[in-house]
Design a protein around this motif. Structure first.
Motif, mmCIF file in Angstrom:
data_model
loop_
_atom_site.group_PDB
_atom_site.id
_atom_site.type_symbol
_atom_site.label_atom_id
_atom_site.label_comp_id
_atom_site.label_asym_id
_atom_site.label_seq_id
_atom_site.Cartn_x
_atom_site.Cartn_y
_atom_site.Cartn_z
ATOM 1 N N MET A 1 0.837 -1.185 0.000
ATOM 2 C CA MET A 1 0.000 0.000 0.000
ATOM 3 C C MET A 1 0.882 1.250 0.000
ATOM 4 N N LYS A 2 0.515 2.201 -0.873
ATOM 5 C CA LYS A 2 1.238 3.482 -0.943
ATOM 6 C C LYS A 2 0.244 4.626 -0.801
ATOM 7 N N ARG A 3 0.616 5.584 0.024
ATOM 8 C CA ARG A 3 -0.170 6.808 0.164
ATOM 9 C C ARG A 3 0.486 7.882 -0.700
ATOM 10 N N ILE A 4 -0.311 8.478 -1.581
ATOM 11 C CA ILE A 4 0.208 9.406 -2.578
ATOM 12 C C ILE A 4 -0.362 10.800 -2.362
ATOM 13 N N GLY A 5 0.495 11.803 -2.464
ATOM 14 C CA GLY A 5 0.080 13.198 -2.522
ATOM 15 C C GLY A 5 0.290 13.676 -3.946
ATOM 16 N N LEU A 6 -0.719 14.294 -4.534
ATOM 17 C CA LEU A 6 -0.653 14.717 -5.937
ATOM 18 C C LEU A 6 -0.960 16.207 -6.044
ATOM 19 N N LEU A 7 -0.084 16.925 -6.715
ATOM 20 C CA LEU A 7 -0.301 18.338 -6.964
ATOM 21 C C LEU A 7 0.288 18.726 -8.302
ATOM 22 N N SER A 8 -0.021 19.925 -8.733
ATOM 23 C CA SER A 8 0.549 20.453 -9.956
ATOM 24 C C SER A 8 0.414 21.960 -9.954
ATOM 25 N N ASP A 9 1.037 22.573 -10.919
ATOM 26 C CA ASP A 9 0.929 24.015 -11.138
ATOM 27 C C ASP A 9 1.175 24.823 -9.865
ATOM 28 N N THR A 10 2.292 24.520 -9.214
ATOM 29 C CA THR A 10 2.697 25.288 -8.037
ATOM 30 C C THR A 10 3.302 26.636 -8.447
ATOM 31 N N HIS A 11 3.881 26.697 -9.609
ATOM 32 C CA HIS A 11 4.443 27.954 -10.137
ATOM 33 C C HIS A 11 5.347 28.642 -9.114
ATOM 34 N N GLY A 12 6.159 27.846 -8.414
ATOM 35 C CA GLY A 12 7.124 28.396 -7.473
ATOM 36 C C GLY A 12 6.576 28.688 -6.086
ATOM 37 N N PHE A 13 5.353 28.260 -5.782
ATOM 38 C CA PHE A 13 4.743 28.558 -4.483
ATOM 39 C C PHE A 13 4.217 27.285 -3.834
ATOM 40 N N LEU A 14 4.589 27.064 -2.586
ATOM 41 C CA LEU A 14 4.067 25.943 -1.799
ATOM 42 C C LEU A 14 3.420 26.501 -0.547
ATOM 43 N N HIS A 15 2.119 26.320 -0.424
ATOM 44 C CA HIS A 15 1.413 26.791 0.772
ATOM 45 C C HIS A 15 1.874 25.960 1.965
ATOM 46 N N GLU A 16 2.053 26.595 3.098
ATOM 47 C CA GLU A 16 2.528 25.894 4.298
ATOM 48 C C GLU A 16 1.596 24.760 4.717
ATOM 49 N N ARG A 17 0.297 24.867 4.431
ATOM 50 C CA ARG A 17 -0.651 23.817 4.816
ATOM 51 C C ARG A 17 -0.540 22.562 3.952
ATOM 52 N N LEU A 18 0.101 22.666 2.810
ATOM 53 C CA LEU A 18 0.320 21.462 1.995
ATOM 54 C C LEU A 18 1.169 20.442 2.752
ATOM 55 N N TYR A 19 2.109 20.930 3.536
ATOM 56 C CA TYR A 19 2.985 20.019 4.274
ATOM 57 C C TYR A 19 2.197 19.171 5.275
ATOM 58 N N SER A 20 1.229 19.743 5.941
ATOM 59 C CA SER A 20 0.434 18.930 6.870
ATOM 60 C C SER A 20 -0.509 17.999 6.110
ATOM 61 N N PHE A 21 -1.039 18.453 4.967
ATOM 62 C CA PHE A 21 -1.902 17.585 4.153
ATOM 63 C C PHE A 21 -1.120 16.371 3.636
ATOM 64 N N PHE A 22 0.143 16.580 3.302
ATOM 65 C CA PHE A 22 0.989 15.505 2.775
ATOM 66 C C PHE A 22 1.831 14.819 3.852
ATOM 67 N N GLU A 23 1.610 15.140 5.113
ATOM 68 C CA GLU A 23 2.436 14.607 6.195
ATOM 69 C C GLU A 23 2.519 13.081 6.205
ATOM 70 N N ASN A 24 1.420 12.384 5.962
ATOM 71 C CA ASN A 24 1.413 10.929 6.060
ATOM 72 C C ASN A 24 1.489 10.205 4.718
ATOM 73 N N VAL A 25 1.817 10.916 3.638
ATOM 74 C CA VAL A 25 1.961 10.236 2.352
ATOM 75 C C VAL A 25 3.354 9.622 2.241
ATOM 76 N N ASP A 26 3.466 8.619 1.389
ATOM 77 C CA ASP A 26 4.761 7.983 1.138
ATOM 78 C C ASP A 26 5.516 8.685 0.023
ATOM 79 N N GLU A 27 4.760 9.184 -0.967
ATOM 80 C CA GLU A 27 5.363 9.848 -2.126
ATOM 81 C C GLU A 27 4.518 11.054 -2.501
ATOM 82 N N ILE A 28 5.177 12.047 -3.080
ATOM 83 C CA ILE A 28 4.490 13.180 -3.688
ATOM 84 C C ILE A 28 4.726 13.101 -5.183
ATOM 85 N N TRP A 29 3.654 13.248 -5.938
ATOM 86 C CA TRP A 29 3.730 13.301 -7.397
ATOM 87 C C TRP A 29 3.332 14.697 -7.833
ATOM 88 N N HIS A 30 4.151 15.293 -8.702
ATOM 89 C CA HIS A 30 3.905 16.658 -9.187
ATOM 90 C C HIS A 30 3.720 16.589 -10.693
#
Length: 171
Positions: free
Chosen positions: A1-30
Protein backbone atom coordinates in the motif's frame (compact mmCIF):
# COMPACT_ATOMS: atom_id res chain seq x y z
CA UNK A 1 0.00 0.00 0.00
CA UNK A 2 1.24 3.48 -0.94
CA UNK A 3 -0.17 6.81 0.16
CA UNK A 4 0.21 9.41 -2.58
CA UNK A 5 0.08 13.20 -2.52
CA UNK A 6 -0.65 14.72 -5.94
CA UNK A 7 -0.30 18.34 -6.96
CA UNK A 8 0.55 20.45 -9.96
CA UNK A 9 0.93 24.01 -11.14
CA UNK A 10 2.70 25.29 -8.04
CA UNK A 11 4.44 27.95 -10.14
CA UNK A 12 7.12 28.40 -7.47
CA UNK A 13 4.74 28.56 -4.48
CA UNK A 14 4.07 25.94 -1.80
CA UNK A 15 1.41 26.79 0.77
CA UNK A 16 2.53 25.89 4.30
CA UNK A 17 -0.65 23.82 4.82
CA UNK A 18 0.32 21.46 1.99
CA UNK A 19 2.99 20.02 4.27
CA UNK A 20 0.43 18.93 6.87
CA UNK A 21 -1.90 17.58 4.15
CA UNK A 22 0.99 15.51 2.78
CA UNK A 23 2.44 14.61 6.20
CA UNK A 24 1.41 10.93 6.06
CA UNK A 25 1.96 10.24 2.35
CA UNK A 26 4.76 7.98 1.14
CA UNK A 27 5.36 9.85 -2.13
CA UNK A 28 4.49 13.18 -3.69
CA UNK A 29 3.73 13.30 -7.40
CA UNK A 30 3.91 16.66 -9.19
CA UNK A 31 2.19 16.93 -12.58
CA UNK A 32 4.24 19.82 -13.91
CA UNK A 33 4.76 23.57 -13.70
CA UNK A 34 6.94 23.44 -10.60
CA UNK A 35 7.95 27.00 -11.42
CA UNK A 36 11.59 26.51 -10.42
CA UNK A 37 13.97 23.82 -9.27
CA UNK A 38 13.89 25.14 -5.69
CA UNK A 39 10.21 24.19 -5.42
CA UNK A 40 11.00 20.67 -6.65
CA UNK A 41 13.92 20.43 -4.22
CA UNK A 42 11.75 21.50 -1.24
CA UNK A 43 9.23 18.78 -2.05
CA UNK A 44 11.99 16.19 -2.55
CA UNK A 45 13.49 17.07 0.85
CA UNK A 46 10.08 16.54 2.47
CA UNK A 47 9.03 13.26 0.76
CA UNK A 48 10.03 11.00 -2.12
CA UNK A 49 9.14 12.93 -5.27
CA UNK A 50 8.13 11.96 -8.80
CA UNK A 51 7.47 14.76 -11.23
CA UNK A 52 7.19 15.88 -14.82
CA UNK A 53 8.06 19.27 -16.20
CA UNK A 54 5.42 21.68 -17.37
CA UNK A 55 5.29 24.32 -20.07
CA UNK A 56 6.55 27.10 -17.78
CA UNK A 57 9.44 25.09 -16.32
CA UNK A 58 12.97 26.00 -17.32
CA UNK A 59 15.89 23.82 -18.24
CA UNK A 60 16.86 23.39 -14.57
CA UNK A 61 13.61 21.49 -13.94
CA UNK A 62 13.60 19.72 -17.32
CA UNK A 63 17.02 18.19 -16.69
CA UNK A 64 15.70 16.48 -13.55
CA UNK A 65 12.06 15.78 -14.42
CA UNK A 66 10.99 14.32 -17.79
CA UNK A 67 8.03 15.31 -19.96
CA UNK A 68 6.29 11.99 -19.25
CA UNK A 69 6.61 9.41 -16.51
CA UNK A 70 5.16 5.95 -16.98
CA UNK A 71 5.66 3.68 -14.00
CA UNK A 72 4.01 1.08 -11.80
CA UNK A 73 2.88 1.87 -8.28
CA UNK A 74 1.82 -1.32 -6.56
CA UNK A 75 -0.16 -3.01 -9.39
CA UNK A 76 -1.32 0.22 -11.03
CA UNK A 77 0.15 1.37 -14.35
CA UNK A 78 0.50 5.15 -14.01
CA UNK A 79 1.16 7.69 -16.75
CA UNK A 80 1.84 11.28 -15.68
CA UNK A 81 2.37 14.24 -18.01
CA UNK A 82 1.65 17.95 -17.72
CA UNK A 83 -0.47 18.66 -20.81
CA UNK A 84 -2.51 15.54 -21.42
CA UNK A 85 -6.15 16.53 -21.67
CA UNK A 86 -8.97 14.50 -20.19
CA UNK A 87 -11.51 11.84 -21.25
CA UNK A 88 -12.91 12.65 -24.68
CA UNK A 89 -10.40 15.48 -25.17
CA UNK A 90 -6.89 14.04 -24.93
CA UNK A 91 -4.01 16.05 -26.34
CA UNK A 92 -2.87 14.96 -29.80
CA UNK A 93 0.58 13.84 -28.70
CA UNK A 94 -0.73 11.44 -26.01
CA UNK A 95 -3.87 10.28 -27.82
CA UNK A 96 -2.30 7.46 -29.90
CA UNK A 97 -0.68 5.86 -26.83
CA UNK A 98 -3.76 6.39 -24.65
CA UNK A 99 -5.82 4.40 -27.17
CA UNK A 100 -3.24 1.71 -27.94
CA UNK A 101 -1.68 1.23 -24.49
CA UNK A 102 -3.95 2.71 -21.83
CA UNK A 103 -2.64 3.08 -18.28
CA UNK A 104 -4.77 2.35 -15.23
CA UNK A 105 -4.26 5.91 -13.97
CA UNK A 106 -3.63 8.91 -16.24
CA UNK A 107 -2.50 12.10 -14.50
CA UNK A 108 -2.15 15.54 -16.02
CA UNK A 109 -2.04 19.14 -14.84
CA UNK A 110 -1.98 22.40 -16.79
CA UNK A 111 -5.69 23.33 -16.76
CA UNK A 112 -5.72 24.60 -13.13
CA UNK A 113 -9.06 22.76 -12.85
CA UNK A 114 -9.35 19.82 -10.45
CA UNK A 115 -10.87 16.83 -12.25
CA UNK A 116 -11.21 13.18 -11.30
CA UNK A 117 -12.99 11.36 -14.12
CA UNK A 118 -13.33 7.69 -14.92
CA UNK A 119 -12.89 7.12 -18.67
CA UNK A 120 -15.49 4.41 -19.27
CA UNK A 121 -14.55 4.04 -22.92
CA UNK A 122 -10.88 3.30 -22.22
CA UNK A 123 -11.37 1.83 -18.71
CA UNK A 124 -9.03 3.97 -16.62
CA UNK A 125 -9.07 6.77 -14.07
CA UNK A 126 -7.97 10.30 -14.98
CA UNK A 127 -6.82 12.76 -12.32
CA UNK A 128 -5.89 16.41 -12.58
CA UNK A 129 -5.14 17.90 -9.15
CA UNK A 130 -5.86 21.46 -10.26
CA UNK A 131 -3.41 24.19 -9.23
CA UNK A 132 -1.72 24.34 -5.83
CA UNK A 133 0.04 27.62 -6.57
CA UNK A 134 -1.21 31.20 -6.63
CA UNK A 135 -0.58 32.14 -10.27
CA UNK A 136 -3.42 31.69 -12.76
CA UNK A 137 -7.14 32.24 -13.09
CA UNK A 138 -8.26 29.72 -10.46
CA UNK A 139 -9.91 31.01 -7.29
CA UNK A 140 -9.18 27.91 -5.18
CA UNK A 141 -5.82 26.19 -4.72
CA UNK A 142 -6.16 22.39 -4.75
CA UNK A 143 -4.25 19.14 -4.35
CA UNK A 144 -5.18 15.47 -3.91
CA UNK A 145 -4.28 12.64 -1.57
CA UNK A 146 -5.16 8.98 -2.17
CA UNK A 147 -4.09 5.40 -1.57
CA UNK A 148 -2.95 2.81 -4.08
CA UNK A 149 -3.41 -0.66 -2.62
CA UNK A 150 -2.59 -3.41 -5.09
CA UNK A 151 -4.82 -2.68 -8.08
CA UNK A 152 -7.14 -0.40 -6.10
CA UNK A 153 -7.09 3.40 -6.04
CA UNK A 154 -9.05 4.50 -2.99
CA UNK A 155 -9.55 7.01 -0.18
CA UNK A 156 -9.34 10.09 -2.40
CA UNK A 157 -9.22 13.36 -0.45
CA UNK A 158 -9.13 16.95 -1.70
CA UNK A 159 -7.13 19.80 -0.19
CA UNK A 160 -8.46 23.22 -1.06
CA UNK A 161 -7.86 26.72 0.15
CA UNK A 162 -8.96 30.04 -1.31
CA UNK A 163 -6.24 31.52 -3.49
CA UNK A 164 -6.74 34.87 -1.72
CA UNK A 165 -5.75 33.21 1.57
CA UNK A 166 -2.68 31.70 -0.09
CA UNK A 167 -1.62 35.09 -1.40
CA UNK A 168 -1.80 36.47 2.15
CA UNK A 169 0.83 33.88 3.19
CA UNK A 170 3.49 35.59 1.08
CA UNK A 171 2.77 39.13 2.28
Amino acid sequence: MKRIGLLSDTHGFLHERLYSFFENVDEIWHAGDFGNIETADKLAEFKALRGVYGNIDGQDVRVVHPMHQRFNCEEVDVWMTHIGGYPGRYERYVKPDIYSNSPNLFISGHSHILKVIYDKKLDFLHMNPGAAGIHGFHKVCTALRFVIDGKNIRDLEIWEIPRSESILQIK
